[in-house]
Design a protein around this motif. Structure first.
Motif, PDB file in Angstrom:
ATOM      1  N   SER A   1       0.825  -1.216   0.000  1.00 45.23           N
ATOM      2  CA  SER A   1       0.000   0.000   0.000  1.00 45.23           C
ATOM      3  C   SER A   1       0.850   1.253   0.000  1.00 45.23           C
ATOM      4  N   LYS A   2       2.068   1.136   0.590  1.00 44.89           N
ATOM      5  CA  LYS A   2       2.954   2.297   0.567  1.00 44.89           C
ATOM      6  C   LYS A   2       3.440   2.646  -0.826  1.00 44.89           C
TER       7      LYS A   2
ATOM      8  N   LEU B   1      -7.669   5.373  -1.019  1.00 40.39           N
ATOM      9  CA  LEU B   1      -6.800   6.560  -1.115  1.00 40.39           C
ATOM     10  C   LEU B   1      -5.895   6.497  -2.335  1.00 40.39           C
ATOM     11  N   GLN B   2      -5.391   5.273  -2.631  1.00 38.63           N
ATOM     12  CA  GLN B   2      -4.535   5.121  -3.815  1.00 38.63           C
ATOM     13  C   GLN B   2      -5.301   5.457  -5.086  1.00 38.63           C
ATOM     14  N   GLU B   3      -6.548   4.940  -5.172  1.00 34.53           N
ATOM     15  CA  GLU B   3      -7.361   5.239  -6.352  1.00 34.53           C
ATOM     16  C   GLU B   3      -7.605   6.743  -6.489  1.00 34.53           C
TER      17      GLU B   3
ATOM     18  N   ASN C   1      -5.709   9.041  -5.330  1.00 33.03           N
ATOM     19  CA  ASN C   1      -4.411   9.618  -5.726  1.00 33.03           C
ATOM     20  C   ASN C   1      -4.188   9.505  -7.221  1.00 33.03           C
ATOM     21  N   GLN C   2      -4.551   8.321  -7.777  1.00 31.50           N
ATOM     22  CA  GLN C   2      -4.403   8.141  -9.226  1.00 31.50           C
ATOM     23  C   GLN C   2      -5.217   9.167  -9.989  1.00 31.50           C
ATOM     24  N   LYS C   3      -6.494   9.308  -9.556  1.00 30.50           N
ATOM     25  CA  LYS C   3      -7.357  10.286 -10.241  1.00 30.50           C
ATOM     26  C   LYS C   3      -6.773  11.683 -10.156  1.00 30.50           C
ATOM     27  N   LEU C   4      -6.345  12.040  -8.956  1.00 25.88           N
ATOM     28  CA  LEU C   4      -5.788  13.390  -8.760  1.00 25.88           C
ATOM     29  C   LEU C   4      -4.537  13.594  -9.593  1.00 25.88           C
ATOM     30  N   SER C   5      -3.679  12.545  -9.654  1.00 26.94           N
ATOM     31  CA  SER C   5      -2.444  12.666 -10.446  1.00 26.94           C
ATOM     32  C   SER C   5      -2.753  12.820 -11.922  1.00 26.94           C
ATOM     33  N   ASN C   6      -3.823  12.124 -12.411  1.00 27.87           N
ATOM     34  CA  ASN C   6      -4.212  12.298 -13.806  1.00 27.87           C
ATOM     35  C   ASN C   6      -4.740  13.697 -14.075  1.00 27.87           C
ATOM     36  N   ARG C   7      -5.473  14.221 -13.101  1.00 29.68           N
ATOM     37  CA  ARG C   7      -6.024  15.574 -13.302  1.00 29.68           C
ATOM     38  C   ARG C   7      -4.951  16.644 -13.256  1.00 29.68           C
ATOM     39  N   SER C   8      -4.181  16.636 -12.204  1.00 31.94           N
ATOM     40  CA  SER C   8      -3.143  17.679 -12.060  1.00 31.94           C
ATOM     41  C   SER C   8      -1.826  17.007 -11.747  1.00 31.94           C
ATOM     42  N   GLU C   9      -0.907  17.028 -12.746  1.00 31.47           N
ATOM     43  CA  GLU C   9       0.347  16.281 -12.629  1.00 31.47           C
ATOM     44  C   GLU C   9       1.290  16.936 -11.620  1.00 31.47           C
ATOM     45  N   ASN C  10       1.344  18.255 -11.667  1.00 32.67           N
ATOM     46  CA  ASN C  10       2.342  18.968 -10.842  1.00 32.67           C
ATOM     47  C   ASN C  10       1.879  19.187  -9.414  1.00 32.67           C
TER      48      ASN C  10
END
Length: 1956
Positions: A992-993, A1114-1116, A1118-1127
């Motif tokens: 999970s980490k 939380l990981q999922e 995080n994935q969505k957030l990373s796809n939306r805003s990379e930086n």
């Protein structure tokens, strides 16, 4: 505090959020306005209208709109500024509120701390009372005769704590320091006394060692009593010292209060005196002296004199009023001199007053000095009393200096006042003397002087009043300064005192540390000595171990030799396998026979035992029996050998099976086997470790047994002591001696009995085990064969599963590779997407630029450009489609990744299922074991026939042991499962980490895990096989042991004292049964606790699983957030990962704690199980060993505590590093802020400069507009003058003027287009001017039409005038020519002027256009700057908020750091206390060791004391363990709190809830822990009660046994012999165990060899793995190269596309230019068409007029024409006269036939023609003839008709060919947008048209102007044109017409141009 801060933060956040929301709304409205403004600008091009006036109107309206928007924005800006200021004020107010609240909270905290200190003081006082009560109780106990345990050395603790009670008081710091020093001195004395006590204790111990009599015990008791008395005295002295100290402190406080009160009183007195002096000054210089009556007599006298003088002055004032008018002139002359005199007098008076005041102040000063002296004396007394108070004299000196300074200031003030008063007094005296002297003199002079004096006095009084006021003000200022100085001195004093106290406290702490370290050093030295002793003992042990090791090595070598022999025998055993099976059957029969024989022998033995008393020949029978037993043993050994052979054959068969399996397996299976073998080695090592652990536990159980023996011995010693005391009370010494002897004998016999019973029990247990092993070995062989088959089946299954797993793994590897490739593709696609986005942005910018250009230039867009734009848009849409496809691909990749995760989860499930299967197989093995045990029980029943009594005891013991073992094994398995589950949980946490970016790595790790699990499966299967082998080996060994035990039993049965032993054993059995029940009850409690712990563990695991699920969510996210805003999401994801890792760490810590609990419970259960099995008795050496082990344990605990302390320190250091990092980040942010503020200031400066330049440009624009208006006005005037001139010219010679103007205008027109080519943006304004010019031209055309009419009239008049007067006309013509020349010159001058003006206009228009461009640029810059400013303001706000957040975080970190430091200090103090306690424990342990050594020699009474002390020590150890557990719990709490605080920074509200939950859980946990402790305590109490009952029972037994001592002595002698025999047997058993050891060593060697082989295989496997990796690397490199090539190709394509785009753009530009030019041309054509229509209309009018004229002049004949014809007829030669006649006839309308007849008749007769001509018939018409000139004479040679025809030919054909379109004549791109241009023909055309007299339509050239035939052509050679051919405007360019066919479209023209 945290909750309050959270509430405050939320409140602030709401208020700030509301205000920021308002700001955001206003900003959104502003941005909306800006966007609408930009839209309006972009849509300007579409709204433009063709008409110039409407365009002007639109532009004006737009300007107004823009201005209104600008005004609105300004208002909005102002409003926003107001909002910002309001928000800042609110923020400041909030900060102030926060500060106030924080101050209040701090005050409350201080109050709480004070309360806590008071409570501590109360606690200390209560502790002192408790100690007093304890001492009283001890004294009472001592009187009773009981020896109490040694008191602890903590009597001085309350003394140290007592000082904390005085910290909150209003004491001086010096007093506190002195009291602390006193306390330190007392504590030192206490420590010294304690050391003396220890010394005396040691002496007492040594004395005890030396002596052995009872007298020494009494001496020891006396010494102990003295020690107690000394301790009591010491405590009393300490109490007295404390009492004295408190009394001294109270007295000192009272003195200080008195001193401060006196000082205040004196200060108040001084202040009152100063106020009195000020009052005196206010009342006036004269009345001031009257106030001080009591002080001096001189002042009284002066005051009386002055009072009289005042009365006289009042009388004189009345006189002065009367005489003032008379002597006004004299006064003016003498005023100046007397003013000076009076000033001197005033000064003297003031001097006197000041001297008086000075004397008063002196007296005050003397008083002050006295008071100071008193204070000094008091201070000296205090210094004598309090020697340690060093800071007071310095303070006193400072105060004295301050007082001196104050006194100096007061003296200075008094001197000033005295001077003023002296001056006033002197002046008053002078006045009085002058007045008296004046009275004696003349009255007039006196009056005048008095007047002057009065006036001066008024002045002087005013001045003195003013001076007094200034002096008062100065005094007030000085007072203020004095007060400030005093306050400053006081603050300085306070600061210095604080500093002093701090330094003193530091010094004390340092001294305390030094003392503590010295103590530590001494303790360390003692420990060193102890460790040296321990080392010596350990060295001895080591030497023994080394000897043992040497023996083991030798035996190992022998075993290796044996192994070689056995390997050879193994080969032979394969052949003998079937033979052995038959032999086994025979052996079983033999065994049955032998068992029957044994039963017979035993029956015989029983007979013999009865018969032994009668017959003496027992020895012979015994020998025979021994021979039989030896035979039986030989048979059993043979059976064992056969069993071993069978086992070897079985192992050979297994090896053959394995070899066959290995042959069938492939290379991949070999790899997996290698890995599994590696795991096997690890598992074997684990097994070895477990075996060692088991041995350790056995040792611990033995230690527990020894402890119990010691306790039993202690009870026995107590009994002996009581018996001895009873014996003393006996009367006679003989009796005493006998009794003592008997007691000693009894004790010895008891010990022997206990030892014998133990040995018997051991032998019985051994015998039973041998029997069990025999039965199990026989029945187990069949079951083992079945098991082997089942195992083989299992192995096959596992291999199939392993193959499947391998295939799945390979598939997953392929999928992972594909995923890697897809990932790379997706990354490349992302890159290409980014590039395309950039290109798209560039294209958008270009499109916007093109739109701007189109909006500026107003041509209609061509369809081609539209097509290109459409194509570009289609490309954009295609790119968007590609982007969407890429996004879909990315989603597909994500789905595949998720599927893979699911598959990995499925794999893990399958692995768990495999593990379950393994567990089932283990369960089956256990069932098999159970069956073995059942068989062994059946065999036992057969043996029970021989020995029923012994067997009952054994079976009970055996069952108990079995229960305990099974429980322990179950517990072990459960713990193993728990640890495995914990490991799985940890692995899940690790997964999970892992971040989303490392998915591929995670998949690889999972694959590795799957491999490891497969290997574990294989290893487990092999372990099962090994277990079966080990069981067989164990069975054989146990059989041998049982044989030996059988022999021992036979020997023991032969003994005579068997029945008595049986009776004793039955009694013991009953006792043991009771004990077993108790132990079972304890065990049931423990199992309940264990089940509770298991449930807790399961709950925790469920919690962990829930947290894992939350982690996955939380990981999922995080994935969505990373796809939306990379930086932006990277920092957030890091923070979330950190938080999750913290949570996981916390859970790991909890799991570890629970696992430790489980282990401790297991050890307790084991100890309890061992307790049940062992009897009483033991040796003193075991006690020593136990004590040593306890000491070692304590040392380990201390070490653990130290390690824990180091961990805490490291955590604190980490926190410091974090705070340092945060500070660095703060500094960086501040630097960034400063840089941004600098850039902001620069931008503001630039903005201001731009605004200034914009204002200047606006001013310039206004000036230019004014100049333009002037120029336009001048141009209008010029036009008016020109029109006037033209009208004049038109009246005289219109034709000439037309030609000249046309020629000149055309020149201007040729020059103008070149100038205009640079001005494309000014066309709109010029269009307006041109329209005005057009209107003017229309008016001129109308005037021309009127002129035409006039001309037609004038032509008719002129023809008549010409007939009358030709000469007059010629003269007039000359005059007109001259006038015409003059007018032409004037016209040229006007034209030159117009040219110059037009040039000026052009330059002005250029400037205007430039200025407008600049204006637009500036407007854009202003808008950009506004936007930037807004952005910067937003950024600044954000940065401010971030800064505030960071500051808040820093504060929180600092608070955390302080809290950690405090906790660290507390822990260090705790550690020190623990160390001290451990040292004391060690010292006590040493003392106990010495005492134990002494007691071994025979001291029983002291042993009881030592045992009591040991018990107390154990209790203390338990308490220490409890404290350690509590400390651990506290540490966990601290860790949890610290983690919660860290998380609170990010999510305060969430963390509050979590913390509450965790707190509740911890509370429950603590409650459970406390419950468990209480249960243990209750269990211990129950045990104590039971043990006491046992002790009572044993005492009763002892009393009974004392009677049977004599009988027992005889039996004991017999038992000793039997025991010797048993000893021999034990020695034999030892030899056998040595042999077994050698065998085990051989096995160890085999294991080592297998390990080496495994290592070789591992190395090979690693090499293969390396090769695999290298191949994979090469593949990846190839793929990367291919992708790079593809990327290069794509880049090349992009470059080519860009080039094609550039070309397309260029073509577009060219097309746009051409379209613009075409538009211009079309507009020109439309204008020309309009002009053509106008001209046509004019032509039609003219034609109509001409037709009218023709109709009017048809019947008439011009006289001139007829005259010319007539004259011409006669001039012509006779041959050609008929032609002339015919011509004339044709003119007159005579037909040819009639002409021919006339000519025919003429030939006949000429007269008829003449008469007809001259007669003037009806048809004749007169034609005017032009007079001949000399130029026409040469033409007369040719005929008239020829000339006429030539004229017509020249007139009809055009002079110039149609012109082509030239590039130079083309209008450039900049000229586009005029919309209204006209082209006029060139000069030559105009000339040609002017010559013609005919009027016709221009078919060939539509641009040519119409011609009139009615105009007379006076000068055909001259260049004069018609008025209609005048140009429409000056400024417009002329264009040669372009011949275009009507069919040709605009597109065709464009294509032609592109080709060119």
């Amino acid at each position: 505090m945290a909750s309050w801060l959270g509430g405050l933060g939320s409140g602030l956040g709401q208020s700030l959020g509301q205000s920021l929301g308002q700001v955001g709304g206003s900003l959104s409205s502003l941005t909306g306005q800006i966007s609408s403004f930009t839209k309006d600008i972009l849509l300007e091009g579409a709204e433009e209208v063709g008409d110039a006036a409407t365009e002007l109107h639109v532009s004006n309206s737009r300007l107004r709109e823009i201005e209104s928007i600008n005004a609105a924005q300004k208002l909005e800006n102002k409003r926003l500024k107001k909002v910002c200021s309001d928000l800042e004020e609110k923020h400041e107010a909030a900060e102030l509120q926060i500060k106030q609240i924080s101050i209040e909270y701090r005050n409350q905290l201080q109050q709480k701390e004070v309360e806590v200190s008071h409570l501590k003081a109360r606690q200390n006082a209560l502790q002192e009372q408790l100690q007093k009560v304890q001492t009283a109780a001890q004294s009472a106990q001592f009187r009773a005769g009981v020896l109490p345990p040694a008191a602890t050395s903590a009597s001085y603790v309350p003394v140290v704590r007592h000082s904390s009670g005085f910290e909150g008081d209003d004491m001086d710091f010096g007093d506190i320091i002195w009291s602390q020093q006193e306390i330190n001195r007392l504590s030192n004395e206490v420590s010294r006394l304690e050391s003396e006590v220890d010394h005396w204790k040691q002496i007492a111990l040594s004395s005890k060692v030396q002596g052995t009599n009872y007298a020494e015990q009494s001496e020891i008791c006396i010494l102990q009593n003295t020690v107690k008395e000394l301790k009591h005295n010491l405590s009393q002295e300490i109490d007295e010292h404390q009492h004295e100290l408190s009394v001294l402190q109270d007295a000192h406080r009272q003195k200080l209060v008195e001193l401060s009160r006196r000082h205040r009183e004196e200060l108040s007195e001084y202040e009152e005196r100063i106020e009195e002096l000020e009052n005196q000054l206010q009342q006036g210089g004269i009345s001031a002296d009257a106030m001080d009556d009591s002080k001096t007599s001189e002042q009284k006298k002066n005051a009386q004199n002055l009072g009289g003088k005042v009365e006289e002055l009042q009388v004189i004032k009345d006189l002065e009023d009367e005489i003032r008018k008379l002597n006004h002139k004299l006064s003016s002359a003498k005023e100046e001199n007397k003013i000076l005199l009076k000033e001197q007098e005033l000064a003297k008076v003031e001097k006197i007053q000041i001297t008086q005041e000075y004397e008063n102040l002196k007296s005050d000063f003397s008083m002050l000095q006295n008071s100071v002296a008193e204070q000094g004396a008091l201070l000296k007394e205090q210094e004598k009393k309090l020697q340690s108070k060093t800071s007071l004299p310095e303070d006193v000196t400072r105060l004295q200096q301050a007082l001196l300074e104050a006194e100096n200031e007061i003296a200075r003030l008094s001197s000033l006042k005295q001077e003023v008063l002296e001056k006033e007094l002197i002046s008053a005296q002078h006045k009085n003397e002058n007045i008296l002297s004046a009275h004696t003199e003349d009255q007039n002079s006196e009056l005048s002087q008095l007047r002057q004096d009065l006036e001066r006095k008024d002045h002087e009084l005013n001045e003195s009043i003013a001076e007094r006021e200034t002096l008062i003000a100065e005094l007030e200022e000085l007072d203020k300064q004095n007060q400030e100085a005093t306050q400053h001195m006081i603050t300085l004093k306070e600061q210095l005192s604080k500093h002093h106290t701090e330094t003193d406290s530091i010094i004390k702490q340092l001294k305390f540390d030094i003392d503590f370290e010295r103590k530590k050093v001494s303790e360390l030295e003692i420990e060193k000595m102890k460790t040296i002793k321990d080392l010596d003992s350990q060295k001895e042990k080591l030497s023994q171990c080394s000897y043992a090791l040497n023996d083991l090595h030798i035996s190992k070598q022998q075993l290796q030799d044996n192994v070689k022999d056995l390997q050879e025998q193994l080969r032979k055993a394969q052949d003998c396998n079937l033979h052995n099976k038959k032999e086994i059957g025979e052996l079983q029969q033999r065994l049955k026979e032998r068992e029957e024989e044994l039963s017979v022998a035993r029956s015989k033995l029983t007979d013999n035992s009865n018969w032994e008393s009668n017959y003496p020949c027992q020895d012979l029978i015994l020998k025979e029996r021994e021979v039989e037993i030896a035979k039986l043993q030989n048979d059993i050994s043979e059976n064992k050998q056969l069993n071993e052979d069978l086992e070897k054959s079985l192992s050979d068969l297994r090896t053959e099976n394995r070899r066959l399996m290995a042959a069938t397996e492939e290379l991949k299976q070999e790899l997996s086997d290698a890995v599994s073998e590696k795991n096997k080695v690890y598992l074997e090592k684990d097994a070895v470790v477990e075996a060692l652990k088991m041995e350790k536990r056995q040792l611990e159980s033995e230690l527990n047994q020894t402890e119990k023996r010691l306790l039993e011995q202690a009870h026995k010693y107590k009994q002996t002591i009581e018996e001895l005391s009873n014996a003393r009370n006996m009367d006679t010494t003989a009796l005493q001696l006998e009794h003592e002897r008997l007691v000693k004998l009894n004790q010895e016999k008891d010990f022997k009995i206990a030892e014998l019973t133990r040995s018997i029990e051991q032998m019985e247990t051994d015998h039973q085990e041998t029997k069990e092993m025999l039965t199990t070995s026989l029945g187990g062989q069949k079951q083992l064969t079945e098991l082997i088959k089942e195992k083989e089946v299992f192995i096959e299954k596992f291999k199939n599963q392993a193959l499947q797993v391998k295939q799945e793994l390979e598939e997953y590897m392929k999928v992972a590779k594909k995923q890697d490739v897809l990932k790379q593709i997706s990354e490349e696609k992302d890159r290409s997407l980014a590039v395309m986005k950039e290109e798209n942005n560039h294209l958008k910018e270009e499109i916007e630029r093109l739109r701007d250009q189109q909006s500026r230039s107003t041509p209609v867009v061509e369809p081609k450009t539209l097509d290109i734009i459409i194509e570009l848009e289609s490309e954009v849409t295609q790119l968007k489609v590609i982007k969407n496809n890429l996004e879909e691909e990315i989603e597909v990749h994500k789905k595949t990744i998720e599927d893979q995760n699911q598959t990995t989860a499925q794999l893990q499930q399958s692995l768990q299922e495999q593990r379950k299967e393994i567990d089932e197989s283990k369960f089956q093995c256990e069932q098999m074991n159970v069956t073995h045990e059942k068989l062994s029980l059946e065999k036992d029943e057969e043996i029970k026939n021989l020995q029923k009594t012994i067997e009952q005891i054994k079976t009970q013991l055996h069952k108990e042991r079995q229960i305990i073992q099974t429980d322990s094994s179950d517990l072990f398995q459960e713990t193993k499962v728990q640890t495995l589950n914990g490991e799985n949980g940890n692995e899940k946490h690790d997964l999970s980490k892992a971040e989303i970016e490392r998915l591929v790595k995670g998949i690889k790790e999972r694959e590795m895990e799957i491999k490891l699990l497969n290997e574990k499966n294989v290893s487990l299967s092999q372990q099962i096989d090994q277990l079966s082998k080990d069981e067989v080996g164990k069975l054989t060994r146990i059989i041998q042991e049982k044989d030996l035990e059988i022999q021992a039993l036979n020997a023991r049965v032969s003994a005579a004292s068997y029945r008595q032993d049986v009776l004793c054993l039955q009694q013991q059995l009953q006792a043991y049964a009771l004990e077993r029940e108790q132990v079972l009850a304890v065990l049931s409690e423990k199992t309940r606790e264990n089940s509770q712990l298991k449930t807790e563990y399961r709950n925790i695991m469920d919690m962990v699983a829930a947290k894992e699920a939350a982690l996955v969510r939380l990981q999922e996210e995080n994935q969505k957030l990373s796809n939306r805003s990379e930086n932006s999401s990277q920092d957030m994801s890091r923070e979330t990962i950190q938080n999750l890792s913290r949570i996981i760490r916390e859970k790991d810590i909890e799991i570890d704690a629970l696992s430790q609990k489980c282990q401790t419970l297991l050890t307790v259960l084991q100890t309890s199980s061992t307790v049940t099995g062992n009897g009483s008795g033991g040796v003193n050496s075991n006690q020593f060993e136990e004590l040593l082990q306890e000491r070692d344990k304590l040392k380990q605990q201390v070490k653990k505590m130290e390690e824990w302390k180091q961990q805490v320190i490291t955590t604190v250091q980490n926190m410091q590093h974090e705070s340092a990092h945060l500070q660095e980040e703060l500094h960086k942010l501040q630097a960034q802020l400063s840089v941004e503020s600098d850039s902001n200031s620069k931008l503001q400066v630039d903005y201001n400069g731009l605004i200034q330049s914009y204002e200047q440009n606006e001013k310039k624009l206004r000036s230019f507009s004014q100049e333009l208006a002037q120029v336009q006005h001048s141009v209008g005037q010029l036009h008016n003058t020109k029109d006037l001139l033209l009208s004049k010219l038109d009246l005289v010679t219109p034709s000439v003027t037309v030609a000249s103007t046309v020629s000149q205008r055309s020149g201007i027109q040729y020059s103008s287009p070149e100038v205009l080519s640079d001005e494309s943006k000014l066309i709109q304004k010029e269009v307006e001017q041109l329209k005005k010019m057009l209107q003017e031209k229309d008016s001129t055309i109308r005037t021309l039409q009127e002129n035409n009419q006039r001309l037609s009239d004038s032509v008719a008049a002129a023809s008549e005038i010409e007939r009358k007067s030709q000469e007059g006309t010629e003269s007039e013509m000359r005059q007109m020519k001259e006038k015409h020349d003059v007018l032409q010159k004037s016209l040229r001058e006007k034209d030159i002027l117009i040219k110059s003006k037009s040039d000026q206009l052009l330059s002005v228009s250029e400037n205007l256009s430039n200025k407008e461009n600049e204006n637009e640029v500036l407007k854009q810059a202003v808008t950009n700057l506004k936007e930037r400013n807004l952005i910067l303001e937003m950024d600044i706000r954000k940065l401010k908020e971030e800064n505030e957040k960071i500051v808040a975080r820093c504060r929180e970190k600092e608070t955390e750091f302080r809290a950690l430091q405090e906790t660290n200090m507390q822990f260090s103090m705790m550690l020190k206390e623990k160390e001290f306690e451990s040292h004391s424990m060690k010292e006590k342990a040493l003392a106990f060791e010495k005492l134990l050594k002494e007691k071994e020699q025979g001291k029983t009474g002291e042993l009881n004391q030592l045992l009591n002390e040991v018990k107390s020590m154990q209790e203390k150890a338990v308490t220490f363990q409890q404290e350690r557990d509590q400390v651990m719990v506290a540490l966990k709490q601290k860790q949890m709190e610290s983690s919660a605080l860290q998380n609170e920074i990010q999510h305060l509200r969430e963390k509050e809830q979590r913390l509450n939950q965790e707190l509740e859980r911890l509370r429950n946990h603590l409650l459970e822990m406390e419950d468990s402790y209480t249960r243990e305590a209750l269990a211990a109490e129950d045990r104590e009660v039971k043990l006491r009952k046992k002790v009572l029972v044993l005492e009763e037994k002892l009393l009974s046994s004392s009677t049977a001592v004599e009988n027992a002595s005889h039996q004991a002698s017999l038992q000793v012999e039997s025991l010797q025999e048993q000893l021999n047997l034990v020695s034999k058993q030892r030899d056998e165990t040595v042999l077994q050891l050698t065998i085990s060593q051989d096995q160890v060697k085999q294991y080592a060899l297998s390990l080496a082989n495994l290592q070789m295989v591992l190395e090979q496997f690693q090499q293969e793995e390396k090769a695999m990796y290298s191949t994979e690397l090469e593949k990846h490199q190839k793929q990367t190269t291919e992708w790079r090539k593809k990327a290069e190709n794509l880049e090349e394509k992009v470059v080519s596309l860009q080039e094609s785009l550039g070309e397309a753009n260029a073509a577009l530009d060219a097309a746009s230019r051409l379209t613009e030019q075409l538009d211009i041309k079309e507009e020109q054509i439309e204008e020309l068409k309009k002009e053509g229509e106008l001209r046509r209309e004019m032509l039609e009018d003219v034609q109509n007029k001409l037709m009218n004229l023709m109709n009017s002049t048809e019947g008439k004949v011009d006289k001139l024409l007829m005259r010319n014809l007539f004259v011409g007829h006669f001039h012509t030669p006779k041959n050609k006269r008929p032609e002339v006649l015919r011509l004339m006839g044709s003119i007159l309308g005579i037909k040819k036939e009639e002409l021919d007849q006339l000519l025919y008749e003429d030939q006949r007769r000429v007269t008829s023609w003449m008469t007809g001509w001259l007669g003037g018939g009806a048809g004749s018409k007169s034609v005017p003839s032009t007079p001949l000139r000399p130029t026409h004479q040469n033409i007369f040679n040719s005929s008239f008709s020829e000339l006429f025809v030539k004229f017509l030919e020249t007139e009809s054909c055009p002079s110039l060919p149609p012109p082509k379109l030239s590039v130079h004549d083309m209008k450039p791109l900049g000229a586009a947008g005029t919309g209204q241009t006209s082209s006029t023909p060139s000069n030559s055309q105009m000339q040609d048209t002017a010559v013609s007299g005919m009027s016709r339509r221009p078919d060939a050239n539509p641009f040519l102007a119409p011609r009139s035939a009615a105009v007379p052509l006076v000068t055909p050679a001259s260049g004069s044109g018609h008025l209609l051919m005048k140009p429409i405007s000056d400024a417009l360019p002329t264009f040669t017409p372009l011949p275009v066919s009507p069919d040709a479209s605009a597109g065709a023209v464009l294509k032609d141009l592109l080709k060119q």
